[in-house]
Design a protein around this motif. Structure first.
Motif, PDB file in Angstrom:
ATOM      1  N   PRO A 119       1.062  -1.396  -0.122  1.00 43.05           N
ATOM      2  CA  PRO A 119       0.286   0.273  -0.293  1.00 43.05           C
ATOM      3  C   PRO A 119       1.186   1.365   0.208  1.00 43.05           C
ATOM      4  O   PRO A 119       0.846   2.712  -0.892  1.00 43.05           O
ATOM      5  CB  PRO A 119      -0.906   0.521   1.405  1.00 43.05           C
ATOM      6  CG  PRO A 119      -0.681  -1.598   1.804  1.00 43.05           C
ATOM      7  CD  PRO A 119       0.405  -2.337   1.093  1.00 43.05           C
ATOM      8  N   SER A 382      -7.537  -7.905  -2.873  1.00 39.36           N
ATOM      9  CA  SER A 382      -7.409  -6.463  -3.070  1.00 39.36           C
ATOM     10  C   SER A 382      -8.840  -6.269  -3.663  1.00 39.36           C
ATOM     11  O   SER A 382      -9.232  -5.341  -4.307  1.00 39.36           O
ATOM     12  CB  SER A 382      -6.512  -5.498  -4.255  1.00 39.36           C
ATOM     13  OG  SER A 382      -6.412  -6.754  -6.062  1.00 39.36           O
ATOM     14  N   TYR A 388      -5.826  -2.327   1.493  1.00 35.54           N
ATOM     15  CA  TYR A 388      -4.898  -1.823   0.630  1.00 35.54           C
ATOM     16  C   TYR A 388      -6.115  -1.212  -1.199  1.00 35.54           C
ATOM     17  O   TYR A 388      -5.755   0.156  -1.297  1.00 35.54           O
ATOM     18  CB  TYR A 388      -4.310  -3.175  -0.280  1.00 35.54           C
ATOM     19  CG  TYR A 388      -4.105  -3.557  -1.586  1.00 35.54           C
ATOM     20  CD1 TYR A 388      -2.541  -1.957  -2.287  1.00 35.54           C
ATOM     21  CD2 TYR A 388      -4.328  -3.731  -3.246  1.00 35.54           C
ATOM     22  CE1 TYR A 388      -2.118  -1.771  -3.144  1.00 35.54           C
ATOM     23  CE2 TYR A 388      -3.859  -3.626  -4.087  1.00 35.54           C
ATOM     24  CZ  TYR A 388      -2.449  -2.608  -4.318  1.00 35.54           C
ATOM     25  OH  TYR A 388      -1.930  -2.139  -5.094  1.00 35.54           O
ATOM     26  N   SER A 392      -5.153   2.188  -2.266  1.00 33.66           N
ATOM     27  CA  SER A 392      -4.411   2.721  -3.339  1.00 33.66           C
ATOM     28  C   SER A 392      -6.075   3.154  -4.528  1.00 33.66           C
ATOM     29  O   SER A 392      -5.509   4.075  -5.310  1.00 33.66           O
ATOM     30  CB  SER A 392      -4.717   0.854  -4.201  1.00 33.66           C
ATOM     31  OG  SER A 392      -6.203   0.235  -4.093  1.00 33.66           O
TER      32      SER A 392
END
Length: 430
Positions: A119, A382, A388, A392
């Motif tokens: 991350p 993800s 994360y 992101s």
């Protein structure tokens, strides 16, 4: 202690309870402990035996936990000193706009491989990616595919918590697992670059408001930035190189990540000219790995439940009955745990703790098992229930809907690495 074995279905119930609570955003550590308690009680264990089982399980992960704490120091140095950012900028500048996607994927791969968490790696490279994307007309979906794919590739060859858990879960040296992930990682990098290039005109393009204006700052020299990670990797590779070359002195020199990573961190910090900040970097690093260590302890409780049950025996029997290769249990367990919890390190911890013995009972070697579980855990990790996904998305200024569109492409990257690892270690080299 427990007089009889806990039935397999009680262990499954405990695992399901823990996963459901995690999906409901309950604290992961308490979720794991509560699931372990439920499984023990459903399985007929007394209150005293339940405590004994959990203590035994948590004791089994202490070695992994202290190695993760040691790794936190190097992570703190790389993140807080600006070394990771210097490495990323150097790669992108060197390769230029014509190879923008390759440079972005390679940047996140390398800085994740040198012990920056994925991350954080994406946060570091994202501003560079957005700027490059605006200049070259590459969509945000393609940019994040390159960043995330490169990060996943680097994650399986790094001394990060997930790799430490994969090594300790099967009683292996950390360096052996890092080396074994190298070929799958190269395929992952290639897949990320190919997929990102294929979709570079798909989805929303980078807008002016996506690019944050930051004050220009002087980055440290690349040579200084590389000292700590290169020193740690070289020292960690002494044992495998000695074994490969049959040099007895090197083979018998038992070098452990527990002291190598802090040592490399201190040497690297001094070489950067930041000796007065060693304490600051160490404090930052330990804060970043505290959550992982706590989850490790919770996962140890579940591992204790699984070990006290006959689940591994029943899983092997089921595989034999169905007639499929037991080799597939390793990647499948990693994939399912990654999907359930949305965290690579937690997925590896749960997969090795819950199914590790069952995987080995199928005749799979420890190294093959660790690599297949490890690569499997990054296929669908993800997901929205994990941190994360949101970190992101924010780094690329994406909506939830936009971020969801990237998941299938990330699965392609993780899937490619898992397939390569399974073929190479599960069948050819096992």
């Amino acid at each position: 202690m427990l007089d009889s074995t806990i039935p397999w279905f009680a262990a499954i119930i405990g695992l399901i309870v823990a996963i459901v609570l995690i999906l409901k955003k309950f604290n992961p550590v308490y979720s794991l402990f509560f699931g372990a308690i439920v499984g023990c009680l459903v399985g007929g264990a007394s209150l005293v035996s339940t405590i004994d089982i959990q203590i035994s399980g948590t004791q089994s992960v202490i070695g992994t936990a202290i190695r993760v704490l040691a790794a936190g120091m190097l992570a703190g140095v790389m993140m807080e000193s600006g070394a990771a950012e210097s490495i990323a900028n150097a790669i992108v500048t060197k390769l230029g706009d014509k190879k923008a996607i390759l440079s972005l994927a390679l940047s996140t791969m390398i800085i994740t491989a040198v012990e920056v968490f994925i991350p954080v790696a994406v946060l570091i490279v994202a501003p560079i990616a957005l700027s490059v994307g605006k200049q070259t007309g590459i969509s945000k979906i393609a940019l994040l595919t390159a960043l995330s794919g490169g990060g996943k590739a680097g994650n399986i060859i790094s001394p990060n918590p997930n790799t430490i858990a994969a090594a300790d879960g099967f009683g292996l040296n950390l360096s052996s697992v890092m080396l074994a992930g190298f070929i799958p990682a190269l395929f992952g990098l290639a897949t990320a670059v190919i997929v990102a290039n294929l979709i570079k005109s798909k989805g929303e393009m980078v807008r002016d408001r996506d690019i944050l204006k930051k004050e220009a700052k002087e980055l440290m020299a690349l040579g200084k930035a590389l000292i700590a990670p290169i020193l740690s990797i070289v020292l960690l590779l002494i044992n495998p190189i000695g074994t490969l070359l049959k040099i007895e002195v090197l083979t018998n020199l038992k070098i452990d990540a527990l002291y190598i990573l802090p040592f490399a961190s201190v040497v690297g910090t001094i070489a950067m000219g930041h000796a007065n900040k060693i304490s600051e970097y160490a404090s930052s690093g330990i804060k970043r790995v505290t959550d992982t260590v706590l989850i490790l302890i919770g996962a140890g409780a579940i591992a204790g439940l699984i070990s006290a049950s006959d689940l591994s025996v029943q899983v092997v029997k089921l595989i034999d009955t169905i007639g499929i290769s037991g080799t597939f249990l390793a990647p499948i367990s990693g994939i399912l745990m990654g999907l359930a919890v949305g965290s690579t390190s937690t997925a590896v911890i749960l997969a090795t703790g819950s199914f590790g013995q069952a995987i080995l009972d199928t005749g799979t070697s420890s190294l093959a098992a660790s690599v297949m579980v490890h690569t499997g855990s990054i296929v669908i990790d993800s997901v929205p229930q994990g941190n994360y996904f949101h970190i992101s998305a924010n780094s690329m200024n994406m909506t939830i809907k936009e971020r969801l569109k990237v998941i299938p492409y990330e699965m392609c990257v993780g899937g490619a690495m898992t397939v390569v690892a399974t073929i190479l270690y599960g069948f050819i080299l096992n």
